[in-house]
Design an enzyme around this catalytic site. Structure first.
Site, PDB file in Angstrom:
ATOM      1  N   ASP A 296       0.723  -1.162   0.032  1.00 50.48           N
ATOM      2  CA  ASP A 296      -0.057  -0.142   0.052  1.00 50.48           C
ATOM      3  C   ASP A 296       0.919   1.324   0.167  1.00 50.48           C
ATOM      4  OD1 ASP A 296      -2.212   1.690   0.008  1.00 50.48           O
ATOM      5  OD2 ASP A 296      -3.102   0.521   1.770  1.00 50.48           O
ATOM      6  N   CYS A 297       0.532   2.168  -0.314  1.00 47.44           N
ATOM      7  CA  CYS A 297       1.476   3.472  -0.839  1.00 47.44           C
ATOM      8  C   CYS A 297       2.097   4.005   0.610  1.00 47.44           C
ATOM      9  CB  CYS A 297       0.512   4.450  -1.510  1.00 47.44           C
ATOM     10  SG  CYS A 297       0.260   4.238  -3.261  1.00 47.44           S
TER      11      CYS A 297
END
Length: 772
Positions: A296-297
């Protein structure tokens, strides 16, 4: 995808500028920059990794062998850098397609020949259709539009969708993105949508690459001072195996997904993006993922800088790659991986293994095949087509749920109800209808516009937005209701109430919405229809119990054609067939249940979660939904009533006499007969309609510790039945797959004894016993 965007802004701007400049070089007929292996690219067309008749794994190894360490490291992040000497352009991995091509990620841009894309209903609404073929068809259309935009140089081919997390808690702001609370439904949705996105898989090829997220036990964003970046989800082996991991396993096994995304949170003290057991051992080892694992970012940055999981950033880089992470959304690995290699924390071979997974996916997408491929001719004419718009409308029809219909007040008649008061803060909205992770819709039909096609409308918002902080518009709304032949109140939530990073604190309608509904209903001279837009459930007990509220419709976030679909259902042009994919709890439920408790099963004063384990009162149950017609069930043939299960050897390690069960791993599953159920569905009403046949299994109450299951959905089938007709649906019950339960150690077992199958009002008992 989720995003902590600050650290991505600079690097993404550079990529966008470079992509723009490259686009200017090429003709308007093919705006996409030339990638490696294009026939016009003299640098690489003769190299082995460009030869389409060479096996992909050989091509991948050839390409990796030509890269320097520094070049490899710049390919470990979402905005992968160009390798000009090999003719390889930069690539942005981050695109989104949750329910239509979206510009939330930097990989897709709207404008010019591509001003928008078809925006389907939000996932929670589409899930309410319980129609697997619809889910796959939406995926197929979305990937057509994605390929068209890629060919036009404005989108990528790797889409970080779908979100298949379980809607464990009704307050979760991202529940709207999910297929609901049931792991089987979430898994079936995941596999269907992924198949639609990725194509038929012929020759190991991909149409676009999907990604199932956020793995795992991720379902809290920001609640009561606890946020997703710091949350440690304490999850039992039992809940991980029979709830949280089920959709991801289905995504990999059944959907053959090309990617899985690890989440921000920790699970039992370890960041998921640094957990070798979750990534390397489970996703890639047990489930055999054919693809890549992405963070995830900024997840790697988060577990270093916010969770302080490692002492140095180089240790964080090494921990994630060694755990099985192949791609970092964010710059962290580009900055610190070389230092990790120099310190001996990583080897270049570790990086090669990660790149092999990502580059293989690019090869399967045809990105190293020049302009060849079956999708090369898709373009602007293939986006927002009439057929795609019609599918968006049909998806909304199928997902909208009728929750109340007193005295058959619906459908309204255009002849009798010539004037309709359309009231409420969501009565004339556009973007609200498409929820989050949406793109630019082709067009919108608001509820007001949809109803205006059937009747003269008197419109009053009643409130200034869904927060509804004042009464100023109530008088005008009441006046309109007094004059009209019928009243439609379009109320509910929007992204200001429930969203990513925004969990709700309660389940009631915001502000003075309840008072507006009650006051308008009191003075209306005709039937009153309450339409709710929301992702999560709402406690509308007041309206359910108010005789002045004739009908209640839940529309979720119904997409670009939502207003037309709502109107068609209200006036009978479409018959509602949606069913709730989640339990609607009363408000006092949340007072007893902190969002931070991950346990699914009830214990002490803790009431448990979802229809599978919760035993308390509900506003509306999972699977509930009315129709304008009536359906009955019967069993067309006598199903199997007894089953003997054999195992390799009935000893204490395999047949557990204290729990009276056999481990699924030790049962002779291949020799067990399928148990067909032939369910005859009769439409006994006056309208043609669609119906969902649910088959639930209730296990015997034997000695398996901590079982606590009320019942579990094992199968569902959507069927269309014309008025007065009958249709037979066959469901094959598999003892190992459907009658197994999970014990406290996370092991699946088949309990011996009487298993009850519930099909509507029907019950059928199967006696399962060991074969001695």
């Amino acid at each position: 995808m989720s995003c902590n965007k600050k650290s991505l802004l600079f690097s993404n701007k550079v990529v966008v500028i470079l992509a723009f400049l490259l686009c200017l070089v090429h003709s308007s007929e093919s705006l996409r920059p030339l990638f490696a292996c294009n026939p016009a690219n003299g640098l690489t067309r003769t190299l082995r990794f460009c030869r389409v008749n060479v096996p992909i794994h050989v091509r991948v190894q050839d390409l990796i062998g030509r890269l320097t360490l520094q070049e490899k490291i710049r390919l470990l992040v979402n905005n992968a850098a160009a390798v000009p000497r090999l003719g390889i352009g930069g690539y942005e991995w981050w695109s989104e397609a949750l329910h239509g091509v979206s510009d939330v990620g930097p990989g897709a841009k709207f404008g010019g020949a591509f001003p928008g894309a078809t925006s389907f209903p939000q996932v929670i609404t589409t899930a309410a259709s319980f129609n697997q073929s619809l889910w796959e068809e939406i995926g197929r259309v979305v990937s057509d539009e994605a390929r068209a935009m890629y060919n036009g140089g404005v989108a990528g081919l790797t889409y970080w969708s779908p979100n298949v997390n379980i809607l464990r808690d009704p307050r979760w702001g991202r529940g709207q993105e999910t297929p609901g609370e049931d792991p089987v439904v979430a898994g079936k949705y995941a596999a269907s949508y992924v198949r639609g996105l990725q194509g038929n898989g012929a020759g190991n090829r991909l149409k676009v690459a999907a990604c199932c997220k956020h793995y795992t036990a991720y379902d809290l964003d920001n609640w009561n001072g606890v946020d997703r970046f710091h949350f440690n989800a304490k999850v039992s082996k039992q809940d991980l195996e029979d709830t949280y991991n089920v959709p991801f396993k289905s995504c990999v096994y059944e959907g053959k997904v090309a990617s899985v995304m690890c989440s921000y949170n920790q699970v039992n003290g370890k960041p998921t993006c640094a957990d070798e057991n979750l990534l390397k051992n489970t996703i890639r080892g047990q489930w055999r993922l054919n693809g890549y694992i992405v963070s995830d970012c900024d997840s790697v940055d988060v577990f270093f800088n916010q969770q302080h999981y490692t002492t140095t950033p180089e240790e964080a880089a090494a921990a994630s790659i060694k755990a099985g992470l192949d791609l970092d959304c964010g710059p962290f690995l580009a900055i610190f991986t070389e230092g990790a290699v120099k310190k001996g924390l990583l080897t270049e071979n570790d990086i090669n293994l990660a790149l092999a997974n990502t580059i293989t996916v690019q090869m399967r997408l045809g990105m190293f095949d020049g302009n060849l491929g079956p999708y090369a001719n898709l373009g602007p004419r293939d986006v927002c087509t009439p057929a795609h718009k019609h599918l968006a409308l049909e998806a909304a029809h199928q997902g909208i749920v009728l929750l109340k219909n007193s005295g058959r007040s619906l459908p309204l008649s255009p002849r009798r109800h010539r004037t309709v008061a359309v009231i409420g803060p969501n009565s004339d909205v556009t973007e609200t209808m498409i929820g989050n992770y949406a793109g630019k819709a082709c067009s919108y039909t608001t509820p007001l516009q949809g109803i205006s096609r059937y009747a003269r409308t008197l419109h009053q918002a009643g409130c200034a937005g869904v927060a509804c902080r004042g009464h100023q518009g109530f008088g005008a709304a009441e006046a309109a209701a007094r004059e009209a032949d019928a009243t439609v109140l379009v109320m509910g939530l929007d992204q200001s109430i429930e969203a990513e990073t925004r969990d709700r604190t309660g389940l009631l309608l915001p502000g003075y919405q309840q008072e507006l509904v009650t006051r308008v209903a009191q003075v209306s001279k005709g039937p009153v229809i309450l339409v709710l837009m929301s992702g999560g459930p709402i406690d509308v007990s007041f309206a359910k119990n108010n005789p002045r509220v004739s009908a209640i419709i839940w529309a979720g976030y119904p997409g670009q054609a939502g207003g037309a679909a709502i109107a068609n259902i209200i006036f009978g042009a479409a018959n509602p067939g949606g069913k709730l994919p989640m339990t609607w709890y009363p408000q006092d439920y949340v007072a007893k249940v902190p969002m931070t408790i991950m346990a699914m099963r009830a214990y002490g004063n803790y009431p448990g979660r979802t229809y599978r384990f919760y035993k308390g009162p509900v506003v509306f149950p999972f699977g509930f939904g009315l129709s304008y017609t009536t359906f009955t069930h019967s069993l067309a043939q006598s199903p199997l009533a007894q089953l003997s299960v054999s195992s390799y050897k009935l000893n204490s390690a395999i047949f557990n006499s204290s729990s009276n069960s056999i481990k699924v791993s030790h049962a002779n599953c291949g020799t067990l007969p399928k148990m067909p159920l032939h369910v005859e569905v009769s439409n006994t009403g006056e309208f043609d309609g669609t119906h969902t046949v649910f088959v639930f299994a209730e296990p015997p109450k034997n000695g398996i510790k901590g079982l606590g299951v009320n019942k579990q959905l094992i199968a569902f089938e959507k069927v269309h039945v014309t008025a007065g007709a009958k249709r037979t649906v066959q469901v094959d019950v598999d003892a190992c797959k459907h009658l197994g339960v999970v014990d406290e150690y996370g092991r699946r077992r088949i309990p011996m004894g009487e298993h009850k199958l519930h099909i509507g009002d029907l019950k059928h008992t199967i006696l399962v016993q060991p074969q001695l």
